[in-house]
Design a protein around this motif. Structure first.
Motif, PDB file in Angstrom:
ATOM      1  N   ASP A   1       0.853   5.422  10.554  1.00  0.00           N
ATOM      2  CA  ASP A   1       1.987   4.722   9.964  1.00  0.00           C
ATOM      3  C   ASP A   1       3.045   5.734   9.518  1.00  0.00           C
ATOM      4  OD1 ASP A   1       3.446   3.566   7.417  1.00  0.00           O
ATOM      5  OD2 ASP A   1       2.708   1.846   8.551  1.00  0.00           O
ATOM      6  N   PRO A   2       4.295   5.602   9.974  1.00  0.00           N
ATOM      7  CA  PRO A   2       5.311   6.609   9.655  1.00  0.00           C
ATOM      8  C   PRO A   2       5.644   6.686   8.168  1.00  0.00           C
ATOM      9  CG  PRO A   2       6.284   4.732  10.805  1.00  0.00           C
ATOM     10  CD  PRO A   2       4.809   4.575  10.912  1.00  0.00           C
ATOM     11  N   VAL A   3       5.591   5.560   7.459  1.00  0.00           N
ATOM     12  CA  VAL A   3       5.900   5.582   6.022  1.00  0.00           C
ATOM     13  C   VAL A   3       4.821   6.343   5.261  1.00  0.00           C
ATOM     14  CG1 VAL A   3       6.270   4.176   3.961  1.00  0.00           C
ATOM     15  CG2 VAL A   3       7.216   3.442   6.159  1.00  0.00           C
ATOM     16  N   ILE A   4       3.560   6.058   5.569  1.00  0.00           N
ATOM     17  CA  ILE A   4       2.455   6.753   4.911  1.00  0.00           C
ATOM     18  C   ILE A   4       2.501   8.238   5.236  1.00  0.00           C
ATOM     19  CG2 ILE A   4      -0.048   6.907   4.669  1.00  0.00           C
ATOM     20  CD1 ILE A   4       1.221   4.342   3.537  1.00  0.00           C
ATOM     21  N   GLN A   5       2.788   8.565   6.490  1.00  0.00           N
ATOM     22  CA  GLN A   5       2.860   9.969   6.874  1.00  0.00           C
ATOM     23  C   GLN A   5       3.995  10.690   6.159  1.00  0.00           C
ATOM     24  OE1 GLN A   5       0.560  11.767   8.593  1.00  0.00           O
ATOM     25  NE2 GLN A   5      -0.497   9.830   8.250  1.00  0.00           N
ATOM     26  N   THR A   6       5.094   9.995   5.896  1.00  0.00           N
ATOM     27  CA  THR A   6       6.191  10.594   5.139  1.00  0.00           C
ATOM     28  C   THR A   6       5.752  10.922   3.719  1.00  0.00           C
ATOM     29  OG1 THR A   6       7.897   9.490   6.451  1.00  0.00           O
ATOM     30  CG2 THR A   6       8.526  10.229   4.247  1.00  0.00           C
ATOM     31  N   VAL A   7       5.003  10.012   3.101  1.00  0.00           N
ATOM     32  CA  VAL A   7       4.492  10.256   1.750  1.00  0.00           C
ATOM     33  C   VAL A   7       3.606  11.498   1.752  1.00  0.00           C
ATOM     34  CG1 VAL A   7       3.060   9.356  -0.127  1.00  0.00           C
ATOM     35  CG2 VAL A   7       4.614   7.822   1.102  1.00  0.00           C
ATOM     36  N   ILE A   8       2.700  11.585   2.723  1.00  0.00           N
ATOM     37  CA  ILE A   8       1.790  12.722   2.802  1.00  0.00           C
ATOM     38  C   ILE A   8       2.567  14.019   3.051  1.00  0.00           C
ATOM     39  CG2 ILE A   8      -0.062  13.769   4.176  1.00  0.00           C
ATOM     40  CD1 ILE A   8      -1.165  10.928   4.592  1.00  0.00           C
ATOM     41  N   THR A   9       3.520  13.973   3.969  1.00  0.00           N
ATOM     42  CA  THR A   9       4.315  15.172   4.274  1.00  0.00           C
ATOM     43  C   THR A   9       5.110  15.631   3.061  1.00  0.00           C
ATOM     44  OG1 THR A   9       4.498  14.548   6.608  1.00  0.00           O
ATOM     45  CG2 THR A   9       6.118  16.115   5.758  1.00  0.00           C
TER      46      THR A   9
ATOM     47  N   PHE B   1       0.825  -1.202   0.000  1.00  0.00           N
ATOM     48  CA  PHE B   1       0.000   0.000   0.000  1.00  0.00           C
ATOM     49  C   PHE B   1       0.862   1.257   0.000  1.00  0.00           C
ATOM     50  CE2 PHE B   1      -2.246   3.505   1.918  1.00  0.00           C
ATOM     51  CZ  PHE B   1      -3.447   3.495   1.237  1.00  0.00           C
ATOM     52  N   ALA B   2       1.911   1.263   0.808  1.00  0.00           N
ATOM     53  CA  ALA B   2       2.785   2.436   0.879  1.00  0.00           C
ATOM     54  C   ALA B   2       3.399   2.738  -0.488  1.00  0.00           C
ATOM     55  CB  ALA B   2       3.881   2.220   1.916  1.00  0.00           C
ATOM     56  N   ALA B   3       3.820   1.705  -1.196  1.00  0.00           N
ATOM     57  CA  ALA B   3       4.400   1.910  -2.530  1.00  0.00           C
ATOM     58  C   ALA B   3       3.346   2.404  -3.513  1.00  0.00           C
ATOM     59  CB  ALA B   3       5.022   0.603  -3.024  1.00  0.00           C
ATOM     60  N   VAL B   4       2.142   1.844  -3.426  1.00  0.00           N
ATOM     61  CA  VAL B   4       1.041   2.290  -4.276  1.00  0.00           C
ATOM     62  C   VAL B   4       0.725   3.758  -4.006  1.00  0.00           C
ATOM     63  CG1 VAL B   4      -1.463   2.074  -4.618  1.00  0.00           C
ATOM     64  CG2 VAL B   4      -0.026   0.033  -4.640  1.00  0.00           C
ATOM     65  N   TYR B   5       0.687   4.122  -2.728  1.00  0.00           N
ATOM     66  CA  TYR B   5       0.316   5.487  -2.363  1.00  0.00           C
ATOM     67  C   TYR B   5       1.388   6.487  -2.773  1.00  0.00           C
ATOM     68  CZ  TYR B   5      -2.267   9.032   0.174  1.00  0.00           C
ATOM     69  OH  TYR B   5      -3.006  10.133   0.485  1.00  0.00           O
ATOM     70  N   ARG B   6       2.657   6.109  -2.633  1.00  0.00           N
ATOM     71  CA  ARG B   6       3.725   7.001  -3.072  1.00  0.00           C
ATOM     72  C   ARG B   6       3.672   7.221  -4.581  1.00  0.00           C
ATOM     73  NH1 ARG B   6       8.039   9.324  -1.139  1.00  0.00           N
ATOM     74  NH2 ARG B   6       7.955   8.252   0.860  1.00  0.00           N
ATOM     75  N   GLN B   7       3.441   6.161  -5.339  1.00  0.00           N
ATOM     76  CA  GLN B   7       3.342   6.300  -6.795  1.00  0.00           C
ATOM     77  C   GLN B   7       2.165   7.193  -7.166  1.00  0.00           C
ATOM     78  OE1 GLN B   7       3.904   3.041 -10.007  1.00  0.00           O
ATOM     79  NE2 GLN B   7       1.716   3.023  -9.614  1.00  0.00           N
ATOM     80  N   ALA B   8       1.030   7.013  -6.480  1.00  0.00           N
ATOM     81  CA  ALA B   8      -0.146   7.836  -6.755  1.00  0.00           C
ATOM     82  C   ALA B   8       0.134   9.304  -6.464  1.00  0.00           C
ATOM     83  CB  ALA B   8      -1.330   7.346  -5.929  1.00  0.00           C
ATOM     84  N   ALA B   9       0.833   9.578  -5.355  1.00  0.00           N
ATOM     85  CA  ALA B   9       1.162  10.960  -5.005  1.00  0.00           C
ATOM     86  C   ALA B   9       2.062  11.588  -6.069  1.00  0.00           C
ATOM     87  CB  ALA B   9       1.836  11.000  -3.637  1.00  0.00           C
ATOM     88  N   GLU B  10       3.033  10.830  -6.556  1.00  0.00           N
ATOM     89  CA  GLU B  10       3.939  11.341  -7.576  1.00  0.00           C
ATOM     90  C   GLU B  10       3.188  11.636  -8.878  1.00  0.00           C
ATOM     91  OE1 GLU B  10       6.815   8.243  -7.716  1.00  0.00           O
ATOM     92  OE2 GLU B  10       7.916   8.946  -5.940  1.00  0.00           O
TER      93      GLU B  10
ATOM     94  N   VAL C   1      -7.631   6.830  -0.367  1.00  0.00           N
ATOM     95  CA  VAL C   1      -7.429   8.050   0.420  1.00  0.00           C
ATOM     96  C   VAL C   1      -7.840   7.827   1.879  1.00  0.00           C
ATOM     97  CG1 VAL C   1      -8.171  10.445   0.707  1.00  0.00           C
ATOM     98  CG2 VAL C   1      -7.667   9.562  -1.576  1.00  0.00           C
ATOM     99  N   LEU C   2      -8.970   7.171   2.093  1.00  0.00           N
ATOM    100  CA  LEU C   2      -9.423   6.918   3.455  1.00  0.00           C
ATOM    101  C   LEU C   2      -8.479   5.964   4.186  1.00  0.00           C
ATOM    102  CD1 LEU C   2     -13.293   6.635   3.011  1.00  0.00           C
ATOM    103  CD2 LEU C   2     -11.965   8.575   3.863  1.00  0.00           C
ATOM    104  N   ALA C   3      -7.934   4.992   3.466  1.00  0.00           N
ATOM    105  CA  ALA C   3      -6.978   4.078   4.097  1.00  0.00           C
ATOM    106  C   ALA C   3      -5.744   4.830   4.577  1.00  0.00           C
ATOM    107  CB  ALA C   3      -6.579   2.975   3.125  1.00  0.00           C
ATOM    108  N   ALA C   4      -5.222   5.731   3.733  1.00  0.00           N
ATOM    109  CA  ALA C   4      -4.010   6.469   4.091  1.00  0.00           C
ATOM    110  C   ALA C   4      -4.245   7.451   5.224  1.00  0.00           C
ATOM    111  CB  ALA C   4      -3.467   7.203   2.864  1.00  0.00           C
ATOM    112  N   ASN C   5      -5.423   8.051   5.258  1.00  0.00           N
ATOM    113  CA  ASN C   5      -5.680   9.120   6.214  1.00  0.00           C
ATOM    114  C   ASN C   5      -6.489   8.685   7.429  1.00  0.00           C
ATOM    115  OD1 ASN C   5      -4.817  11.900   4.873  1.00  0.00           O
ATOM    116  ND2 ASN C   5      -5.592  10.572   3.257  1.00  0.00           N
ATOM    117  N   ARG C   6      -6.989   7.466   7.417  1.00  0.00           N
ATOM    118  CA  ARG C   6      -7.749   6.970   8.555  1.00  0.00           C
ATOM    119  C   ARG C   6      -7.139   5.664   9.075  1.00  0.00           C
ATOM    120  NH1 ARG C   6     -13.338   9.229   8.669  1.00  0.00           N
ATOM    121  NH2 ARG C   6     -12.861  11.469   8.669  1.00  0.00           N
ATOM    122  N   VAL C   7      -7.205   4.609   8.270  1.00  0.00           N
ATOM    123  CA  VAL C   7      -6.750   3.287   8.719  1.00  0.00           C
ATOM    124  C   VAL C   7      -5.265   3.295   9.063  1.00  0.00           C
ATOM    125  CG1 VAL C   7      -6.595   0.837   8.132  1.00  0.00           C
ATOM    126  CG2 VAL C   7      -8.526   2.199   7.293  1.00  0.00           C
ATOM    127  N   LEU C   8      -4.454   3.929   8.210  1.00  0.00           N
ATOM    128  CA  LEU C   8      -3.007   3.940   8.395  1.00  0.00           C
ATOM    129  C   LEU C   8      -2.496   5.322   8.806  1.00  0.00           C
ATOM    130  CD1 LEU C   8      -2.026   1.764   5.295  1.00  0.00           C
ATOM    131  CD2 LEU C   8      -2.138   1.038   7.678  1.00  0.00           C
TER     132      LEU C   8
END
Length: 211
Positions: free
Chosen positions: A114-122, A59-68, A104-111
């Protein structure tokens, strides 16, 4: 299950990210299973775990790619009026949030913790702030107030969008205009807002209301 075929490691990883992105967008995080990802990709679970040891890593890799990808699609155009830039950028982000609600809800609610997800968001928020500072000319303003106001606004926008995705008690247009209004309110005390909105260089870049 699709027929298995050999892929180069980079191609296989890209395939797994695309497969994971589809599943995380279609289902809540807790309903996505690595076994299904492997089956959709036509590989064994053992091979999937060689690339991503667990679901959170995938998920973290998917979310980072989506953010990019989202950042690539939402480059601001300094030639356009600031108000148009803001609305266009917000529309692109709301489009993504709507199309990928579960992600989006997984990254901002479920996870959320999570420090990796928060790094992607930051990282994403930091890049958006840089673009806004450059595009509006606020990057030339001495001091930190405008930069801090923009970061606070970006956090507000994300929080409001997540709440909207969860409850949808107001319209998409109201969501966007609330975000625009919040930014103008945040910047007014710390910069010459008329200059920012009109691009009028006759106003000094560091002009602010008197304390």
């Amino acid at each position: 299950m699709p027929p298995r075929r050999r892929l180069a490691p980079a191609e296989r990883r890209s395939q797994l990210l695309d497969t994971g992105a589809q599943l995380f967008a279609a289902k809540p995080y807790d309903e996505v299973f690595m076994e299904e990802v492997a089956a959709r990709a036509g590989i064994s679970r053992a091979l999937l775990y060689r690339y991503f040891p667990n679901k959170r890593d995938l998920f973290a890799a998917v979310y980072r790619q989506a953010a990019e990808r989202l950042l690539t699609r939402t480059e601001l155009d300094p030639a356009r009026p600031v108000g148009e830039q803001l609305r266009a950028g917000l529309d692109a982000h709301i489009d993504y949030f709507t199309a990928n609600r579960n992600t989006v809800l997984a990254a901002n609610r479920v996870l959320a913790g999570d420090p990796v997800i928060q790094t992607v968001i930051t990282d994403e928020l930091t890049e958006l702030r840089r673009r806004l500072l450059d595009s509006t000319g606020l990057g030339d303003t001495p001091g930190e107030p405008a930069s801090a106001a923009l970061m606070g606004w970006l956090v507000f926008v994300r929080t409001l969008c997540v709440d909207w995705l969860t409850h949808q008690t107001f319209s998409r247009t109201e969501l966007r205009e609330m975000c625009v209004g919040a930014l103008l309110g945040a910047l007014r005390p710390v910069t010459d807002l008329d200059r920012v909105l009109t691009g009028d260089e006759e106003h000094p870049a560091d002009s602010r209301p008197a304390p």
